[in-house]
Design an enzyme around this catalytic site. Structure first.
Site, PDB file in Angstrom:
ATOM      1  N   GLU A  16      74.934  34.889  43.745  1.00  0.00           N
ATOM      2  CA  GLU A  16      75.987  35.908  43.620  1.00  0.00           C
ATOM      3  C   GLU A  16      76.392  36.403  45.004  1.00  0.00           C
ATOM      4  O   GLU A  16      77.575  36.568  45.300  1.00  0.00           O
ATOM      5  CB  GLU A  16      75.485  37.081  42.772  1.00  0.00           C
ATOM      6  CG  GLU A  16      75.311  36.725  41.316  1.00  0.00           C
ATOM      7  CD  GLU A  16      74.660  37.854  40.526  1.00  0.00           C
ATOM      8  OE1 GLU A  16      75.056  38.055  39.382  1.00  0.00           O
ATOM      9  OE2 GLU A  16      73.757  38.536  41.055  1.00  0.00           O
ATOM     10  N   ASP A 218      69.461  33.549  29.287  1.00  0.00           N
ATOM     11  CA  ASP A 218      68.464  32.942  28.389  1.00  0.00           C
ATOM     12  C   ASP A 218      68.219  33.937  27.263  1.00  0.00           C
ATOM     13  O   ASP A 218      68.685  35.067  27.304  1.00  0.00           O
ATOM     14  CB  ASP A 218      67.155  32.660  29.148  1.00  0.00           C
ATOM     15  CG  ASP A 218      66.577  33.920  29.780  1.00  0.00           C
ATOM     16  OD1 ASP A 218      66.829  34.147  30.960  1.00  0.00           O
ATOM     17  OD2 ASP A 218      65.921  34.698  29.069  1.00  0.00           O
TER      18      ASP A 218
HETATM   19  N1  ADE Z   1      66.108  37.762  33.902  1.00  0.00           N
HETATM   20  C1  ADE Z   1      66.737  36.748  33.273  1.00  0.00           C
HETATM   21  N2  ADE Z   1      66.094  36.411  32.148  1.00  0.00           N
HETATM   22  C2  ADE Z   1      65.023  37.237  32.053  1.00  0.00           C
HETATM   23  C3  ADE Z   1      63.965  37.367  31.127  1.00  0.00           C
HETATM   24  N3  ADE Z   1      63.888  36.560  30.065  1.00  0.00           N
HETATM   25  N4  ADE Z   1      63.028  38.323  31.347  1.00  0.00           N
HETATM   26  C4  ADE Z   1      63.102  39.124  32.438  1.00  0.00           C
HETATM   27  N5  ADE Z   1      64.076  39.031  33.361  1.00  0.00           N
HETATM   28  C5  ADE Z   1      65.033  38.100  33.177  1.00  0.00           C
END
Ligand code: ADE
Length: 251
Positions: A16, A218
């Site tokens: 970024e 995710d």
């Molecule tokens: N940043 C991106 N995905 C994450 C996750 N699953 N847990 C903690 N921080 C994150």
């Protein structure tokens, strides 16, 4: 101390920062405490940019230094997060409304999640409606900014944005059991990451308007299989630059 009023931009991903640096003009670089702060003009606004680093302690240090060395009018935090609600997909965006430190528990001295001495658990953000508008403006034309093969790889068909609660803690969450535990305690939580609530607390204590956007990278569960570096470089970084441009144009 630099006295020019500036918007502070803290990013949780190197990609970024790289995408924003490509657009930054009149750049001056200052390195302190293993962090590099970049001042300059971004989409016609005076800004200072810095990589937050990861976790609550690192991002607290970065944001405290940022606030003390620069004359911030507001601080905007960008990054990625794991989605907690089942209707959130990779590529969706959460604009923070309030933030909790999900791993803060000083009970029985204070109720779970309460920040000792502040007498509150959640910290509210500023300007979330404006950031949501900017995010929607960007998403309406995101196919012009993101490569079609990347859209196919991450199935970014119709990304959506909403305002909501963000959880932060010093833990990468990757289990359905942990998601369920978090949602039992804070059912309205939208996503989880590792810095936002700490930076929100710093801004609250220094009285600096704080806002945050997090792109879902995710689903925080056992089968979250994602090419993280590719997502950061080809999706999240372009989102951050596109949304900030739309936001600055509204100001
Ligand atoms: N940043 C991106 N995905 C994450 C996750 N699953 N847990 C903690 N921080 C994150």
């Amino acid at each position: 101390m630099d006295t020019t009023p500036r918007i502070g931009i803290l990013s949780a991903m190197h990609d970024e920062i790289d995408a924003l640096l490509k657009q930054l003009t009149n750049v001056i670089e200052t390195t302190k405490g293993q962090r590099t702060y970049y001042t300059g003009t971004l989409f016609n606004k005076e800004v200072v940019l810095v990589f937050s680093r990861w976790g609550k302690v690192a991002s607290t240090m970065t944001s405290t230094q940022l606030i003390n060395d620069y004359n911030l009018t507001e601080l905007i935090f960008t990054g990625v997060a794991g989605g907690l609600q089942s209707d959130l997909n990779i590529g969706d965006i959460i604009v923070g409304h309030d933030l909790f430190q999900h791993d803060l528990d000083a009970s029985p001295l204070f109720p779970k999640f309460h920040i000792p001495l502040l007498n509150k658990a959640a910290i509210n953000t500023a300007f979330s409606e404006d950031l949501l508008k900017a995010t929607e403006t960007f998403l309406a034309e995101f196919k012009q900014h993101i490569d079609s093969s990347t859209i196919a790889t991450f199935k970014l068909e119709q990304p959506k944005a909403r305002i909501g609660t963000i959880l932060s803690g010093d833990q990468f969450i990757s289990s359905s059991a942990k998601i369920n535990e978090l949602l039992r305690e804070i059912p309205q939580a939208q996503c989880v990451e590792m810095e936002g609530a700490a930076v929100a607390q710093v801004c609250y204590e220094y009285n600096i308007p704080f806002s945050i956007i997090r792109t879902i990278s995710d689903k925080a569960n056992d089968n979250a299989t994602l090419d993280f570096p590719k997502f950061a470089k080809e999706v999240a970084s372009l989102y951050a630059a596109g949304i900030l441009k739309a936001y600055f144009e509204m100001k």
